[in-house]
Design a protein around this motif. Structure first.
Motif, PDB file in Angstrom:
ATOM      1  N   TYR A 253     -32.471  54.207 -56.909  1.00 22.60           N
ATOM      2  CA  TYR A 253     -32.140  54.087 -58.330  1.00 22.60           C
ATOM      3  C   TYR A 253     -33.279  53.395 -59.077  1.00 22.60           C
ATOM      4  N   TRP A 254     -33.778  52.273 -58.537  1.00 20.19           N
ATOM      5  CA  TRP A 254     -34.840  51.546 -59.219  1.00 20.19           C
ATOM      6  C   TRP A 254     -36.129  52.360 -59.254  1.00 20.19           C
ATOM      7  N   PHE A 255     -36.404  53.105 -58.187  1.00 21.01           N
ATOM      8  CA  PHE A 255     -37.597  53.957 -58.195  1.00 21.01           C
ATOM      9  C   PHE A 255     -37.509  54.998 -59.321  1.00 21.01           C
ATOM     10  N   ALA A 256     -36.308  55.559 -59.509  1.00 21.63           N
ATOM     11  CA  ALA A 256     -36.132  56.548 -60.577  1.00 21.63           C
ATOM     12  C   ALA A 256     -36.217  55.897 -61.950  1.00 21.63           C
ATOM     13  N   ARG A 257     -35.558  54.761 -62.102  1.00 19.34           N
ATOM     14  CA  ARG A 257     -35.527  54.115 -63.422  1.00 19.34           C
ATOM     15  C   ARG A 257     -36.926  53.675 -63.859  1.00 19.34           C
ATOM     16  N   VAL A 297     -29.168  56.948 -66.375  1.00 21.01           N
ATOM     17  CA  VAL A 297     -30.375  57.176 -65.571  1.00 21.01           C
ATOM     18  C   VAL A 297     -30.359  58.582 -64.997  1.00 21.01           C
ATOM     19  N   TRP A 298     -29.198  59.025 -64.518  1.00 24.85           N
ATOM     20  CA  TRP A 298     -29.081  60.374 -63.961  1.00 24.85           C
ATOM     21  C   TRP A 298     -29.437  61.435 -65.016  1.00 24.85           C
ATOM     22  N   GLN A 299     -29.138  61.132 -66.292  1.00 29.34           N
ATOM     23  CA  GLN A 299     -29.405  62.100 -67.359  1.00 29.34           C
ATOM     24  C   GLN A 299     -30.860  62.085 -67.806  1.00 29.34           C
ATOM     25  N   ASP A 300     -31.476  60.886 -67.861  1.00 32.68           N
ATOM     26  CA  ASP A 300     -32.766  60.724 -68.526  1.00 32.68           C
ATOM     27  C   ASP A 300     -33.962  60.647 -67.587  1.00 32.68           C
ATOM     28  N   LYS A 301     -33.746  60.409 -66.304  1.00 32.79           N
ATOM     29  CA  LYS A 301     -34.834  60.204 -65.353  1.00 32.79           C
ATOM     30  C   LYS A 301     -34.685  61.192 -64.198  1.00 32.79           C
ATOM     31  N   PRO A 302     -35.665  61.202 -63.265  1.00 30.55           N
ATOM     32  CA  PRO A 302     -35.456  62.005 -62.058  1.00 30.55           C
ATOM     33  C   PRO A 302     -34.203  61.533 -61.325  1.00 30.55           C
ATOM     34  N   ASN A 303     -33.459  62.469 -60.786  1.00 24.82           N
ATOM     35  CA  ASN A 303     -32.277  62.087 -60.012  1.00 24.82           C
ATOM     36  C   ASN A 303     -32.723  61.198 -58.849  1.00 24.82           C
TER      37      ASN A 303
END
Length: 462
Positions: A253-257, A297-303
C-alpha cells in the motif's frame, strides 16, 4: 463467569484464555508460543485443561500466536465449533497450512540428521490436522450478536490490527466480558479504526506496546523513503521480514501511495511468500472491509497488489534466484520475527554485505532472530551456519500493527463499567512485564483502576 488465564500472560505470544459461563467452557484463542527454541518446545506440552471438555473456541484473529495450536487442540480431542470473523475464516487455512508445512519440514530435516539414539521428531501438527480443524470453523460477521451456546452470546467488533481482526464481546451469567484481541493504531492503512465498545464487567486487554509511543506515522513514512533512497544510492538491496497477513499488504500500500515520490518504478519488488500471495487474493475478496483512504488509493494510484514491478515468487527456485540480483531489489519475506521462512535464506546470503539494508517493521519477540538483530548482534546462526552481520539495520516502529500506550489507554478509557463505575476491572495480557507494568501505572494514574497483570494459572471471577 470465571476467566482462567493460560497463555500470553507475562509474554506476548501463545494466546490462551478460558471462560466459564452459563455452565459452558469457551476458549478465547489458541495461539502458538513463539521465541527461543526453549519457549517453542512448550507448544508440545499438554494443555492445562481437557480439550474434549471445551464447548466452543472463539478466535480473535489469525496471526499464528493466536491460532497456531488450533489443529493440535482438535487433534487432542476438541470437537466443538470454532467461531471467527468471516475474513479470518478465509485466512485461517492459509496460515495454518503454512505452519503445518514448516513443522513437517523441520521434523523431516531433524530426522534426516539425527544422531543414533535420538528420538524421531514429530511435527506439531500436519496438513491433515489443519483440514480436520477447518471443518469446525463457523464464520460470523462484525457487529452481530450471536448465541453460540445456551446462555452464551458473542459479537465481533473491528480491532483494526489485520484483516478480519476482532475484539470479542462475550455475554453469560448476566455479565459481559470484553477481550481486546490485538488492537491496531488509528489510521492504519487499508483497515478501519478499532471500534469503540460501550461497557463491560471485565476487560482483558493486550499490552504489547504498553510501555512506549510509536513514532509519528508521517515521520515514519519519511524515514522509510529515506532508507529506500540510501539503499538505492549505495547499490544495495532491502530485506523486510514481514508477516504474510497485514504487514506485507500494508507495505505494498505504501509503495503504491508513494509511487512517484519514492521513485518506486526503479526497484524490483519481490513478495517472496506463497502464503502472502494467497492472502492478497483474500484481501481483494474482502475489500468491503477497507477504509476510505484505501479505496481512494486503489482509484488514484497503481493497485498495490498489482504493481508493475511486483513479482510473486511461488517456488523455492524462484526465491533462491533473487539472491543472484546484486542490487536494486526489495524483498518482503516471512516470517515477521525472522524465526522461520524464506527470510532466513536471504539473511544467510546477504547479512554479511554492508550495502544490505534490513528493515524491521513489526514487533520482535524475545528469543527470536529478529530480536537479536534489532539488539545489535554481530554474529547469528542460520541453518547451522554462523553468519557475520555487516548489514545496516533499521527499526521503523511507526508501522506497527499494534497500537501504542496512548492508543491502548484511549480504547480502554472509552469503556464504561457496570453499576455506575466509570471504568471496568482490567486484566493485562499479551505483553512482557516491563510493558504491562508501565501501562498499568498509567491506567491507575489516569482512570483510578488497578490493572491486574495476569499470570498462567490465574483465575478471575466476573
Amino acid at each position: 463467569m470465571r476467566v482462567h488465564f493460560h497463555g500470553a500472560a507475562g509474554e506476548v505470544t501463545g494466546s490462551l484464555h478460558e471462560v466459564e459461563a452459563a455452565g459452558h467452557r469457551v476458549l478465547l484463542d489458541c495461539g502458538m508460543i513463539q521465541g527461543s527454541p526453549e519457549a517453542e518446545r512448550r507448544n508440545t506440552e499438554a494443555f492445562p485443561f481437557e480439550p474434549a471438555g471445551l464447548d466452543a473456541l472463539v478466535i480473535s484473529h489469525v496471526h499464528i500466536d493466536h491460532i497456531g495450536r488450533v489443529p493440535l487442540l482438535v487433534k487432542r480431542g476438541f470437537s466443538g465449533p470454532i467461531y471467527t470473523q468471516e475474513a479470518s475464516a478465509d485466512l485461517m487455512p492459509v496460515m495454518l497450512t503454512d505452519a503445518a508445512s514448516i513443522s513437517e519440514g523441520d521434523a523431516e530435516r531433524f530426522n534426516r540428521y539425527r544422531r543414533a539414539g535420538e528420538p524421531e521428531a514429530q511435527p506439531l501438527f500436519t496438513r491433515d490436522d489443519v483440514r480436520d480443524a477447518m471443518a469446525l470453523v463457523r464464520p460470523l460477521p462484525y457487529d452481530t450478536r450471536t448465541t453460540i451456546l445456551p446462555g452464551v452470546d458473542i459479537a465481533f467488533r473491528e480491532a483494526g490490527h489485520i484483516l478480519g481482526s476482532a475484539s470479542v464481546e462475550l455475554w453469560g451469567d448476566g455479565r459481559k466480558l470484553v477481550f481486546s484481541g490485538d488492537l491496531g493504531p488509528k489510521g492504519t492503512p487499508i483497515l478501519r479504526d478499532p471500534a469503540t465498545i460501550d461497557r463491560a464487567d471485565l476487560v482483558i486487554m493486550e499490552s504489547t506496546y504498553g510501555d512506549r509511543l510509536h513514532r509519528d506515522r508521517l515521520e515514519t513514512i519519511r524515514q522509510f523513503g529515506e532508507i529506500l533512497d540510501t539503499a538505492w544510492n549505495e547499490g544495495g538491496t532491502v530485506l523486510i521480514p514481514a508477516f504474510a497477513v497485514g504487514r506485507s499488504q500494508e507495505l505494498l500500500y505504501w509503495f503504491a501511495r508513494h509511487w512517484d515520490e519514492w521513485n518506486m518504478a526503479r526497484w524490483r519488488i519481490f513478495l517472496d511468500s506463497p502464503m502472502a500471495a494467497k492472502v492478497v487474493g483474500i484481501y481483494d475478496r474482502h475489500a468491503d472491509l477497507f477504509d476510505e483512504d484505501a479505496r481512494r488509493v486503489w482509484q488514484d494510484k497503481p493497485n498495490p497488489f498489482r504493481l508493475p514491478n511486483l513479482h510473486f515468487t511461488a517456488s523455492r527456485d524462484e526465491s533462491m534466484a533473487i539472491n543472484r540480483i546484486e542490487s536494486g531489489a526489495i524483498v518482503i519475506a516471512g516470517s515477521g520475527m525472522a524465526n522461520a521462512g524464506r527470510i532466513l535464506h536471504h539473511f544467510r546470503h546477504r547479512l554479511g554485505r554492508r550495502q544490505t539494508h534490513v528493515v524491521f517493521v513489526g514487533y520482535q519477540a524475545e528469543g527470536t532472530l529478529g530480536r537479536r538483530l534489532v539488539d545489535g548482534a554481530k554474529w547469528v546462526r542460520i541453518h547451522g551456519h554462523d553468519v557475520r552481520v555487516n548489514a545496516q539495520r533499521h527499526t521503523v516502529g511507526g508501522l506497527s500493527a499494534h497500537t501504542d500506550q496512548h492508543g491502548l489507554m484511549a480504547w480502554y478509557g472509552a469503556i464504561g463499567g457496570d453499576a455506575g463505575a466509570a471504568h471496568p476491572p482490567l486484566a493485562l495480557v499479551h505483553g512482557e512485564d516491563r510493558a504491562r507494568e508501565a501501562l498499568a501505572g498509567e491506567i491507575g494514574e489516569h482512570f483510578g483502576v488497578q490493572a491486574r497483570l495476569a499470570r498462567p494459572g490465574d483465575t478471575l471471577e466476573v
